[in-house]
Design a protein around this motif. Sequence first.
Motif, PDB file in Angstrom:
ATOM      1  N   VAL A  28       0.867  -1.183   0.000  1.00 30.69           N
ATOM      2  CA  VAL A  28       0.000   0.000   0.000  1.00 30.69           C
ATOM      3  C   VAL A  28       0.905   1.235   0.000  1.00 30.69           C
ATOM      4  CG1 VAL A  28      -1.782   1.282   1.211  1.00 30.69           C
ATOM      5  CG2 VAL A  28      -1.794  -1.237   1.250  1.00 30.69           C
ATOM      6  N   PRO A  29       0.909   2.014  -1.095  1.00 30.91           N
ATOM      7  CA  PRO A  29       1.847   3.141  -1.190  1.00 30.91           C
ATOM      8  C   PRO A  29       1.426   4.319  -0.308  1.00 30.91           C
ATOM      9  CG  PRO A  29       0.436   3.102  -3.114  1.00 30.91           C
ATOM     10  CD  PRO A  29       0.102   1.868  -2.318  1.00 30.91           C
ATOM     11  N   SER A  30       2.429   4.946   0.263  1.00 33.08           N
ATOM     12  CA  SER A  30       2.218   6.159   1.059  1.00 33.08           C
ATOM     13  C   SER A  30       3.564   6.854   1.203  1.00 33.08           C
ATOM     14  CB  SER A  30       1.642   5.814   2.431  1.00 33.08           C
ATOM     15  OG  SER A  30       1.468   6.992   3.203  1.00 33.08           O
ATOM     16  N   PHE A  31       3.535   8.187   1.289  1.00 34.42           N
ATOM     17  CA  PHE A  31       4.795   8.912   1.461  1.00 34.42           C
ATOM     18  C   PHE A  31       4.524  10.272   2.081  1.00 34.42           C
ATOM     19  CE2 PHE A  31       3.338  10.003  -2.821  1.00 34.42           C
ATOM     20  CZ  PHE A  31       3.457  11.381  -2.838  1.00 34.42           C
ATOM     21  N   THR A  32       5.584  10.868   2.606  1.00 31.40           N
ATOM     22  CA  THR A  32       5.532  12.223   3.154  1.00 31.40           C
ATOM     23  C   THR A  32       6.705  13.021   2.602  1.00 31.40           C
ATOM     24  OG1 THR A  32       6.832  11.589   5.097  1.00 31.40           O
ATOM     25  CG2 THR A  32       4.425  11.471   5.298  1.00 31.40           C
ATOM     26  N   THR A  51       3.247   0.401   3.253  1.00 31.76           N
ATOM     27  CA  THR A  51       3.117  -0.794   4.105  1.00 31.76           C
ATOM     28  C   THR A  51       3.119  -2.057   3.253  1.00 31.76           C
ATOM     29  OG1 THR A  51       0.702  -0.589   4.046  1.00 31.76           O
ATOM     30  CG2 THR A  51       1.865   0.483   5.874  1.00 31.76           C
ATOM     31  N   ASN A  52       3.180  -3.182   3.934  1.00 26.51           N
ATOM     32  CA  ASN A  52       3.203  -4.516   3.308  1.00 26.51           C
ATOM     33  C   ASN A  52       4.490  -4.765   2.531  1.00 26.51           C
ATOM     34  OD1 ASN A  52       0.704  -4.992   4.422  1.00 26.51           O
ATOM     35  ND2 ASN A  52      -0.435  -4.572   2.525  1.00 26.51           N
ATOM     36  N   ASN A  53       5.564  -4.216   3.030  1.00 25.29           N
ATOM     37  CA  ASN A  53       6.913  -4.560   2.573  1.00 25.29           C
ATOM     38  C   ASN A  53       7.119  -4.465   1.062  1.00 25.29           C
ATOM     39  OD1 ASN A  53       7.771  -5.282   5.256  1.00 25.29           O
ATOM     40  ND2 ASN A  53       6.554  -7.157   5.017  1.00 25.29           N
ATOM     41  N   GLY A  94       3.385  -9.745  -4.241  1.00 27.52           N
ATOM     42  CA  GLY A  94       1.926  -9.768  -4.189  1.00 27.52           C
ATOM     43  C   GLY A  94       1.273  -8.849  -5.208  1.00 27.52           C
ATOM     44  N   GLY A  95       2.039  -7.950  -5.829  1.00 28.76           N
ATOM     45  CA  GLY A  95       1.477  -7.054  -6.822  1.00 28.76           C
ATOM     46  C   GLY A  95       2.046  -5.648  -6.691  1.00 28.76           C
ATOM     47  N   SER A  96       1.349  -4.668  -7.223  1.00 35.44           N
ATOM     48  CA  SER A  96       1.813  -3.277  -7.197  1.00 35.44           C
ATOM     49  C   SER A  96       0.626  -2.340  -7.053  1.00 35.44           C
ATOM     50  CB  SER A  96       2.585  -2.940  -8.472  1.00 35.44           C
ATOM     51  OG  SER A  96       1.732  -3.010  -9.603  1.00 35.44           O
TER      52      SER A  96
END
Length: 326
Positions: A28-32, A51-53, A94-96
């Motif tokens: 799950v992409p996230s950034f600051t 998250t999720n490596n 697991g995917g992108s």
Amino acid sequence: MKKLTHIRLFVPAVLLIYAFTGCVSEPVPSFTADQTTITEGGTVQFTDQSTNNPATWLWNFEGATPSASKEQNPLVSYAREGEYSVSLEVRNRGGSNLITKHNYITVKAPTTDLIFRNKTYTEVLITLGGIEKNIPAGQEVTYHEVVGKSVTFNAETSGTTAEGSILGVELGWSFSIELNGGVVTQDLNVGTDFFFLYITNNGTHVLSPLEINDGSAEIHTENVSVPADGVKYQIGYYHAWEETQVRGYYEDDPEYCTYWNHNEHFFFPNSINQCVNLSNSFKKSAWTGAVRSTGGVEAGHLLPAGPYMPEAVPVEGVIQYFAKRR
């Protein structure tokens, strides 16, 4: 029997594939960012918060350098003003997934505090970005947070002296100033083509009107009175030409005047912000009974007494006589 054997081999294979793929979740992409509003030329540090490596990262930065990165926590810079989007795609077994933050980074042009110092002898009206400000003689004003790399301003003397007289030649400035994103100081000076005139009347006759012939066909007639009180009065700016002559007529006897000629009774200092103070006194001549004018002169330029206050520098004294009105 062969068929049963085939089934036994197939089922463990399915379970094996599930064991390696089915238990890995998509990232799950996230950034600051350490800052989302900067000035031109500034940098932004991005930090991955996915998250999720995730195993790989692919960043895209609109308007930045670099414009793309595969680092987990890249540092980029922005050169031009604007609003820019940022996207991050993360991937694992697991995917992108992709996230885009639109207009996430705001880049502003640098701002400068611009200080104008009035080193003239009159009030100056300055216009910058449609905003007008009056600067009294010897003082300063500040325009805060001026945007851009350069700016053009216009300024002019109001012709108003400290005593409120509106006399002489109005002077003006108009040019561009380079801005640096910090503090810039601009002095408003008057060159040697002009001089500021003071008159100190130490005599017994009020001088009115005044005439200043600056060497041109035009004679400036100033309908003011200079009392015989020994006070130095501001008159105004005039052309500093070789033929300059100043005449002060006797208010109670306008057939006569006291006068000063350049290179005979006074001299220009030939410096920026130059001024001339013409002074005179009157006394009886014992052997003729005529009224004689004894004149003096001091000339100088603006000096930084205190912050930026004018100060005249004495030069020399001269003698000149009264004359009949021409």
